[in-house]
Write an enzyme that holds these catalytic residues in place. Structure first.
Site, PDB file in Angstrom:
ATOM      1  CG  HIS A  72      43.975  55.263  44.290  1.00 34.43           C
ATOM      2  ND1 HIS A  72      44.354  54.061  43.738  1.00 34.43           N
ATOM      3  CD2 HIS A  72      44.447  55.251  45.555  1.00 34.43           C
ATOM      4  CE1 HIS A  72      45.012  53.351  44.630  1.00 34.43           C
ATOM      5  NE2 HIS A  72      45.076  54.043  45.753  1.00 34.43           N
ATOM      6  CE1 TYR A 200      40.939  49.450  37.460  1.00 35.82           C
ATOM      7  CE2 TYR A 200      39.600  47.512  37.055  1.00 35.82           C
ATOM      8  CZ  TYR A 200      39.843  48.658  37.767  1.00 35.82           C
ATOM      9  OH  TYR A 200      39.001  49.026  38.790  1.00 35.82           O
ATOM     10  N   PRO A 292      32.497  43.142  38.311  1.00 30.62           N
ATOM     11  CG  PRO A 292      34.055  41.757  39.361  1.00 30.62           C
ATOM     12  CD  PRO A 292      32.827  41.717  38.513  1.00 30.62           C
ATOM     13  CE  LYS A 296      31.297  53.415  37.832  1.00 37.03           C
ATOM     14  NZ  LYS A 296      32.338  53.859  38.757  1.00 37.03           N
ATOM     15  CE1 TYR A 384      37.779  51.950  37.817  1.00 37.05           C
ATOM     16  CE2 TYR A 384      38.493  53.792  39.183  1.00 37.05           C
ATOM     17  CZ  TYR A 384      38.439  52.432  38.926  1.00 37.05           C
ATOM     18  OH  TYR A 384      39.026  51.548  39.805  1.00 37.05           O
TER      19      TYR A 384
HETATM   20  C1  PHB Z   1      38.976  45.465  44.773  1.00 41.32           C
HETATM   21  O1  PHB Z   1      39.923  46.054  45.308  1.00 41.32           O
HETATM   22  O2  PHB Z   1      38.428  44.503  45.323  1.00 41.32           O
HETATM   23  C2  PHB Z   1      38.507  45.886  43.440  1.00 41.32           C
HETATM   24  C3  PHB Z   1      39.022  47.050  42.882  1.00 41.32           C
HETATM   25  C4  PHB Z   1      38.602  47.449  41.634  1.00 41.32           C
HETATM   26  C5  PHB Z   1      37.678  46.697  40.931  1.00 41.32           C
HETATM   27  C6  PHB Z   1      37.148  45.541  41.487  1.00 41.32           C
HETATM   28  C7  PHB Z   1      37.569  45.141  42.756  1.00 41.32           C
HETATM   29  O3  PHB Z   1      37.292  47.086  39.696  1.00 41.32           O
END
Ligand code: PHB
Ligand code: APR
Length: 390
Positions: A72, A200, A292, A296, A384
């Site tokens: 990505h 997000y 989460p 990280k 990120y």
């Molecule tokens: C996930 O795909 O489980 C996932 C992706 C990004 C995040 C947290 C969890 O920030």
């Protein structure tokens, strides 16, 4: 029994460290409380920083990752239904790879098996001894039978609830913590993802995240109350709420289907310092937890053990303790920056009980600022994709 390095915990931290050391002919034994199926079955995170991908490549465990990992070059942020793109690659020259922790674990266990790396599964009552002396040891039981292992160093990779951090005297260990007043309700479903990138989303109802595991498997989360009753979230209610929070544009592209995994996870920021006491060294969730939001958790576990492997190999190569003496401070410098980023990204996108009109507008203004400012996006992007290992 005797080995050079005893590793407690066969999660990403323990297994990567074991393979790194084993590749340099250092003797390791891994002790794990559960069995392989259990560890591999836990649904966890799914985003690998480029540095983590490079580490797995260095270990020679990236064949499937190369085939199936989804590279990505950007992420999307959404605010009140309006989405904008953060071009990670244009801003940093780097990318992230979406690949589940479950797959990472399967790859690590396959490699360990093929390379004859010893793992003691179902090790109960693990206890650490003489960590302040020159000759530490670990004891455990399996099916009621006692076993013990003498070693040079014990590495605590046994997660937040493990025995290792608890073995550091309270007079030495300092802890720093934020417990967030909400959780994430997450689902897995075998439907194509709503978008080719992660979204997000901040919304008046709370945060939502659109993620994926593959082109045919989606992972979605919505912020929920900590005491939320999962039974109150049948699939239809989850999909409706997710689509509302993602906004009309992305919401319309959500493909619904039966959720085959549904669970609530609490959010926490935590750091225990120092990460070394005598001949015990900590890595991964045993020493620190991040919410989460910044993706990280697994990446920090991997950067810890990359630094730790360097320190231990230096000790075995030269006899010098310099790397081991410096490990805690070196690792913590990177960890605290990831703690800061994860806390910031959580605060920016979640609804807190105390979020009043003022703080909601501050959140909205910051997202709007991010949308229009390359400088602000660069801060997000470089964190990120993962800060360098210094
Ligand atoms: C996930 O795909 O489980 C996932 C992706 C990004 C995040 C947290 C969890 O920030
Ligand atoms: N004895 C032996 N093993 C133990 C003990 C114990 N007393 N306590 C815990 N363990 C094992 C757990 O069963 C688990 O398999 O230690 C392992 C720790 O693994 P993780 O919790 O995955 O921690 P870590 O390797 O540091 O990886 C951190 O994984 O859990 C995610 O969100 C987390 O992404 C982060 C990353």
């Amino acid at each position: 029994m005797r080995t050079q390095i005893a590793i407690v915990g066969a999660g990403p931290a323990g297994m990567c460290l074991a393979l790194l050391l084993h590749a340099h002919d250092v003797d390791v034994v891994v002790l794990e409380r559960r069995d392989r199926a259990y560890v591999e079955g836990r649904v966890r995170a799914g985003v690998l920083e480029q540095g983590s991908v490079e580490l797995l490549a260095r270990l020679g465990v990236d064949a499937r990752l190369k085939r199936e990992g989804l590279v990505h070059g950007g992420i999307k942020l959404s605010q009140g239904g309006e989405t904008f793109h953060v071009d990670l690659t244009a801003l940093t020259g780097r990318s992230v790879t979406v690949y589940g922790q479950q797959q990472v674990m399967a790859d690590l266990f396959d490699a360990a098996e093929a390379r004859g790396l010893p793992i003691e599964w179902n090790a109960a009552e693990v206890a650490l001894h003489d960590i302040e002396g020159e000759h530490p040891s670990v004891s455990w039981t399996r099916d009621g039978t006692a076993a013990a292992l003498d070693c040079d160093f014990i590495i605590g990779c046994d997660g937040f609830h493990g025995v290792s951090r608890a073995s550091i005297p309270a007079s030495v260990l300092r802890t720093y913590e934020r417990v967030y007043p909400f959780g994430w309700l997450g689902i897995l479903a075998d439907v194509p993802p709503a978008d080719h990138e992660l979204i997000y989303a901040g919304h008046d109802h709370g945060f939502a995240l659109a993620s994926m595991r593959s082109p045919t498997r989606s992972r979605y989360y919505i912020q929920c109350a900590l005491d939320e009753d999962i039974a109150a979230w049948p699939d239809d209610r989850f999909w409706d709420e997710l689509c509302l929070r993602l906004g009309p544009e992305a919401g319309e592209r959500v493909v619904r289907g039966p959720a085959f995994e549904k669970s609530i996870a609490p959010l926490r920021s935590f750091v225990g310092e120092p990460m070394r006491h005598g001949r015990l060294l900590l890595a991964g969730d045993a020493a620190h937890i991040v919410p989460p939001t910044g993706a990280k958790g697994m990446n920090l576990a991997l950067s810890d053990v990359a630094m730790l492997a360097e320190a231990l190999l230096h000790r075995y190569g030269t006899g010098s303790m310099t790397g081991i003496d410096g490990y805690s401070a070196r690792a913590l410098a990177r960890i605290w920056k990831a703690e800061r980023f994860s806390w910031w990204f959580t605060a920016l996108t979640h609804r807190f009980p105390e979020t009043d009109g003022f703080s909601r507008r501050i959140q909205m203004a910051e997202l709007d600022y991010l949308k229009g400012s390359r400088a602000a996006q660069a801060m997000l992007a470089e964190n990120y994709v993962g800060l360098p290992m210094e």
